[in-house]
Every structure is written in C-alpha cells, then in structure tokens.
Motif scaffolding. Sequence first.
Motif, PDB file in Angstrom:
ATOM      1  N   PRO A 248      11.859   7.739  11.575  1.00 51.02           N
ATOM      2  CA  PRO A 248      12.122   6.780  12.574  1.00 51.02           C
ATOM      3  C   PRO A 248      10.893   6.533  13.699  1.00 51.02           C
ATOM      4  O   PRO A 248      10.965   5.850  14.481  1.00 51.02           O
ATOM      5  N   GLN A 249       9.891   7.445  13.495  1.00 45.57           N
ATOM      6  CA  GLN A 249       8.418   6.860  13.790  1.00 45.57           C
ATOM      7  C   GLN A 249       8.170   5.238  13.250  1.00 45.57           C
ATOM      8  O   GLN A 249       8.853   4.504  11.902  1.00 45.57           O
ATOM      9  N   GLU A 250       7.479   4.658  14.469  1.00 49.73           N
ATOM     10  CA  GLU A 250       6.921   3.612  14.587  1.00 49.73           C
ATOM     11  C   GLU A 250       6.598   3.063  13.004  1.00 49.73           C
ATOM     12  O   GLU A 250       6.621   2.488  12.030  1.00 49.73           O
ATOM     13  N   VAL A 251       5.492   3.950  12.617  1.00 49.88           N
ATOM     14  CA  VAL A 251       4.440   3.768  11.755  1.00 49.88           C
ATOM     15  C   VAL A 251       5.099   3.948  10.023  1.00 49.88           C
ATOM     16  O   VAL A 251       4.985   3.750   9.575  1.00 49.88           O
ATOM     17  N   SER A 252       6.294   5.222   9.700  1.00 49.11           N
ATOM     18  CA  SER A 252       6.547   5.406   9.029  1.00 49.11           C
ATOM     19  C   SER A 252       7.883   3.978   8.614  1.00 49.11           C
ATOM     20  O   SER A 252       7.982   3.629   7.587  1.00 49.11           O
ATOM     21  N   LEU A 253       8.436   3.953  10.051  1.00 49.22           N
ATOM     22  CA  LEU A 253       9.434   2.520   9.379  1.00 49.22           C
ATOM     23  C   LEU A 253       8.291   0.850   9.672  1.00 49.22           C
ATOM     24  O   LEU A 253       8.729   0.047   8.254  1.00 49.22           O
ATOM     25  N   VAL A 291      13.020  13.778  18.953  1.00 49.92           N
ATOM     26  CA  VAL A 291      11.858  14.083  18.787  1.00 49.92           C
ATOM     27  C   VAL A 291      10.930  12.812  18.251  1.00 49.92           C
ATOM     28  O   VAL A 291       9.895  13.279  18.504  1.00 49.92           O
ATOM     29  N   PHE A 292      11.685  12.985  17.494  1.00 51.17           N
ATOM     30  CA  PHE A 292      11.062  11.626  16.175  1.00 51.17           C
ATOM     31  C   PHE A 292      11.278  10.093  16.950  1.00 51.17           C
ATOM     32  O   PHE A 292      10.438   9.229  16.023  1.00 51.17           O
ATOM     33  N   GLY A 293      12.002  10.065  18.130  1.00 46.26           N
ATOM     34  CA  GLY A 293      12.109   8.746  18.173  1.00 46.26           C
ATOM     35  C   GLY A 293      12.968   7.921  18.019  1.00 46.26           C
ATOM     36  O   GLY A 293      14.285   8.866  17.080  1.00 46.26           O
ATOM     37  N   GLY A 294      13.362   6.612  18.079  1.00 46.61           N
ATOM     38  CA  GLY A 294      14.817   6.036  17.201  1.00 46.61           C
ATOM     39  C   GLY A 294      15.892   6.765  17.645  1.00 46.61           C
ATOM     40  O   GLY A 294      17.093   6.432  17.478  1.00 46.61           O
TER      41      GLY A 294
END
Length: 317
Positions: A248-253, A291-294
């Motif tokens: 869910p992290q922005e960087v991964s998305l 924990v990771f957002g989303g």
Amino acid sequence: MRPRQAAALAGRLAAAVSVSSRCYAAAPESGISGVASIAVAWRRLASSSTGSGEPRRFFPSGGPGLAAFTPKVRPRGAPPPPPTPAPLPGLHGPIIAVSSGKGGVGKSTVAVNLAAALVRRGRDTGATTTPPRAIGLLDADVSGPSIPRMLGLEGAGKPEVDEEGRLVPLVSPTTGVRALSTGFLMKKGGAAVWRGPMAMSALATLTGRGDWAGLDALVVDLPPGTGDVPLSLAQTVALAGVVIVTTPQEVSLEDAARGAAMWAAAGVRVLGVVENMAGYACPCCGHRDWVFGGEEEAEDGKSRLLGLPLLGRVPLV
C-alpha cells in the motif's frame, strides 16, 4: 531505401554479373547510403539471346525465372523486427504472469498461492470424482529463485530430461504444483551471477524446453521491475494476462504504475492488482492496523493510483 535507390542498386547488380554462375558481393556506390553490401547468386539462361532483340535476363540461382529483381535490404543500424508471441507447445490453458514494480512486496508468495489455489479448484466443484487441476509454475526470476523453497522442493535434485530432450517439472509434495526453476540447478546458498544474455538463455530454456504439455494453466513468477526478462517474455510467449503485486505504500504503488505502463506498451492485458501487506490483522480480535497506509477503501473495485481492478488485499498475520 527509396524505390529509386533500390532500382539503381538492382541495375548495378545486373551489370556486375558475368556470364558464368557465381556469387557476388556488390558494394553500393554514389549515394546509396546505409547499405554495407549485398550478396546475390545469379545464373544465366541457356540461351544468351531471346531472338527478339530483348536484353539478356538473369535470374536468382536455383529458383524460377523472374523478369525483374527487387532487392530487399535492411538499412544498416536498423533494429530487427520484434518476435511474435507464441503459445508454449502442448499447453492447453492460459499463461498468467505475476509481476511487481519492485522487490520485497511478496510477489513470489502470491504466485505460489495462486498456483496452489488453481490446483485445488478441481476439488471444489462439488463432484468427488473431479481430479485436481494440472497447474505449472515457471520461476522466471532466474537470478533470485525462491520457488523451490516455497514449494518444499529445496534439495529435490535436478529436473529429469525425457526422450525428447524436454525438462520434466518437479511436483510439489504439499501443493501438487509442477515447477521448473533455475534454483533446481544451483547449490544451496549459491548465486547466479549472470548478465542479460545468460538470463535470456535461461528463460528460453525454461519456456522452450520445459515439458508443459497437458497443463490446465501456467503461472509465471517474474523478477521485479521492467527489465529484460519481463519484456522478453511478453515478446516471445503468448500471455493471457498479468497480475501486478504491490504494497500500500505510495512508492510501491508508483513503481507498480510503471510496470503497468510497460505491460500496456507490450500489448499484454493487466488482469488486476493484489495489495499485499495491507494492514496487520490481529489474530485474536481481527482488528486491522494499517501500518503501511492504504486504509482508504478501493473505489468501485479499483486500486488507488493505478485505476486497475483490485483482485484482493492480503493483510499481515
């Protein structure tokens, strides 16, 4: 090459041919740019004269007579045309690739669970006589293979070679998945220090020489990113679609979005997105901490930022 240049080159080639059968390498002159040389084999007709005042005609050696010759020349430096994707010999079902924009998002875990779930689908139809599906798993992450360990095949030995020279996949004792991986050829803890051409050769061996005949479906675990292996697979193997795994992290998305753009450019359909590590689910009460957002719910079944179908959200447990 322009038509006028091609005609001029054809005239020079005809004028350069002697009365005997030979093979000539003619170097272009005076303004025909981008062509290094052309080798042409010619032969002359048995009769040197047509009897009607027509000029002598020369024809390609060993072939039928042609009244005209138009050379087909690829300009120097021009890239060859891309290969045409083709199905794997004997494979009855679809080929589904599992990809990710970056490493460490659980792509191989999703690929293994997807293959194992497809095997079990044969048992969940309500018919007791329905056998498990025949599902294959190709570990295309040639430099970092993890499929043997995940399938309980670590130390199982090398794949056998049948009478036709094909590699016979090993069958997982826990899931029934049939797998091929470069990890079967490495010592425990060994590293595959390979450059691009060697990785491409390993991929061609796994796809072209693997005995995938009779499978209902084949899942391909790709290396992360948009490098040589994913692109080569898209260009050579007819894929039914690709599943993109992300967190869910922005960087991964954002990295997943780049991967989706690569697949779109390659003409491969993106089936959807799996969000892994989507929060921590307490095993006691079921409460989920993001924990990771989303924590935002997907809108209309679409993944955030990507706008692609959201196939599932897998929590940490």
